[in-house]
Design an enzyme around this catalytic site. Structure first.
Site, short mmCIF file in Angstrom:
data_model
loop_
_atom_site.label_atom_id
_atom_site.label_comp_id
_atom_site.label_asym_id
_atom_site.label_seq_id
_atom_site.Cartn_x
_atom_site.Cartn_y
_atom_site.Cartn_z
N TYR A 178 -6.48 6.50 -3.39
CA TYR A 178 -5.12 7.00 -3.58
C TYR A 178 -4.14 5.83 -3.54
O TYR A 178 -4.41 4.78 -2.96
CB TYR A 178 -4.75 8.06 -2.55
CG TYR A 178 -4.46 7.54 -1.15
CD1 TYR A 178 -3.18 7.14 -0.79
CD2 TYR A 178 -5.47 7.46 -0.19
CE1 TYR A 178 -2.92 6.66 0.50
CE2 TYR A 178 -5.21 6.99 1.08
CZ TYR A 178 -3.93 6.60 1.42
OH TYR A 178 -3.67 6.12 2.69
N CYS A 179 -2.97 6.03 -4.17
CA CYS A 179 -1.89 5.06 -4.14
C CYS A 179 -0.58 5.83 -4.31
O CYS A 179 -0.56 7.05 -4.17
CB CYS A 179 -2.07 3.99 -5.22
SG CYS A 179 -2.14 4.64 -6.91
N THR A 180 0.50 5.15 -4.62
CA THR A 180 1.81 5.81 -4.66
C THR A 180 1.89 6.86 -5.75
O THR A 180 2.23 8.02 -5.49
CB THR A 180 2.93 4.77 -4.87
OG1 THR A 180 2.81 3.75 -3.87
CG2 THR A 180 4.30 5.42 -4.77
#
Length: 318
Positions: A178-180
């Site tokens: 996951y990331c922004t």
């Protein structure tokens, strides 16, 4: 009704003559009176723009009308003031700097981890055979991250490939990256697959979309964003603050940039230390002759100084 909108988006889609596209796109954005930051590369677009709801709708409609960008998933935030003060469109070699430029090895248009929607992520994330992997930088996951997520000691996403060996113990697990907003996961998950991780997933739309679709459940802290807000609330279900003041250690959710432009460190600082340190991370920065005026926000408009750039690239930084 919101006075302004802020759009976060990306799209991996081949753009012919991307440098010229960037120049034309800057003019288009300015015609809509948008402010923001967009990166254009041969591999696609990566942007955050802000403006009136009408201007943002016109922008989304225009991109969706282009077959190359028809599938862009815009994350829309309602804001009281625009999230930028100027409009920048820049041509670069990648839309997120990774150093992974060989399309025969990493090509998000052809292979990435399986995309998980918010409800699917919720159903999987706590299973014993699942590892949640944060692929963001230190200053981002120090401010906020998912409960029990694995984090990596990286200053920039381009450091991610060098950390793959540290994850070898999880090759028999299901990996959820996951990331922004999802853009880093496209390359991170593709690289994991290339390196022999067989069961790889990614949170579709990243933390921002998850906050909108699932109330941000089990995301601890706040999410760093790359505009003048610096961070946003994500969790409306079970929120907690996990970040601490760089100077005194007191719990605080406030993220700033050091007022010394030659440092410009991203760090968390409580209001009390902000006043005491004048928005700086250290006494040395506080005494620096180029120190910027601290107004309590810790956000400063960057003045681009292109080096060895083409005339067209310099024009894009106006």
């Amino acid at each position: 009704m919101a006075k302004y909108n802020t759009l976060l988006y990306y799209c991996y889609s081949t753009i012919a003559d991307a440098e010229q596209f960037a120049a034309d796109h800057l003019k288009f954005c300015k015609s809509l009176d948008l402010a923001g930051r967009i990166i254009v590369a041969n591999e696609g677009l990566n942007g955050t723009v802000s403006g009136s709801p009408e201007a943002c709708r016109a922008y989304m409609d225009a991109l969706h009308a282009d077959p190359r960008f028809a599938n862009i998933d815009f994350k829309v935030d309602e804001v009281d003031v625009p999230s930028f003060v100027k409009m920048h469109v820049r041509y670069k070699s990648e839309i997120v700097h990774s150093g992974l430029r060989d399309p025969h090895i990493i090509n998000p248009e052809k292979q990435t981890g399986k995309h998980l929607e918010a409800n699917e992520f919720l159903a999987m994330k706590d299973a014993d055979d699942v590892v949640i992997l944060d692929v963001r930088s230190n200053y981002e996951h120090n401010l906020g991250k998912f409960k029990n997520a694995i984090t990596l000691d990286i200053e920039n996403f381009r450091d991610f490939p060098s950390k793959i060996n540290e994850l070898s113990q999880y090759k028999d697990k299901k990996i959820i990256t996951y990331c922004t907003g999802g853009i880093k996961c496209e390359k991170a998950s593709a690289l994991l697959l290339h390196e022999g991780f067989s069961d790889v997933y990614q949170l579709h739309g990243g933390i921002i979309k998850y906050g909108k679709d699932a109330g941000g459940e089990d995301f601890d802290g706040k999410c760093y964003v790359f505009d003048n807000r610096l961070s946003v609330e994500v969790n409306s279900v079970n929120p907690v603050v996990i970040s601490t003041c760089f100077n005194c250690g007191k719990t605080t959710p406030k993220m700033i940039n050091c007022a010394n432009p030659e440092c410009n460190e991203h760090f968390t600082q409580c209001d009390e230390c902000g006043e005491k340190m004048d928005g700086c991370c250290s006494d040395a920065c506080k005494e620096h002759p180029r120190k910027r005026v601290y107004d309590g926000t810790g956000y400063y408009v960057k003045i681009p100084q292109p080096v060895n750039a083409s005339k067209k690239t310099k024009a894009l930084s106006e």
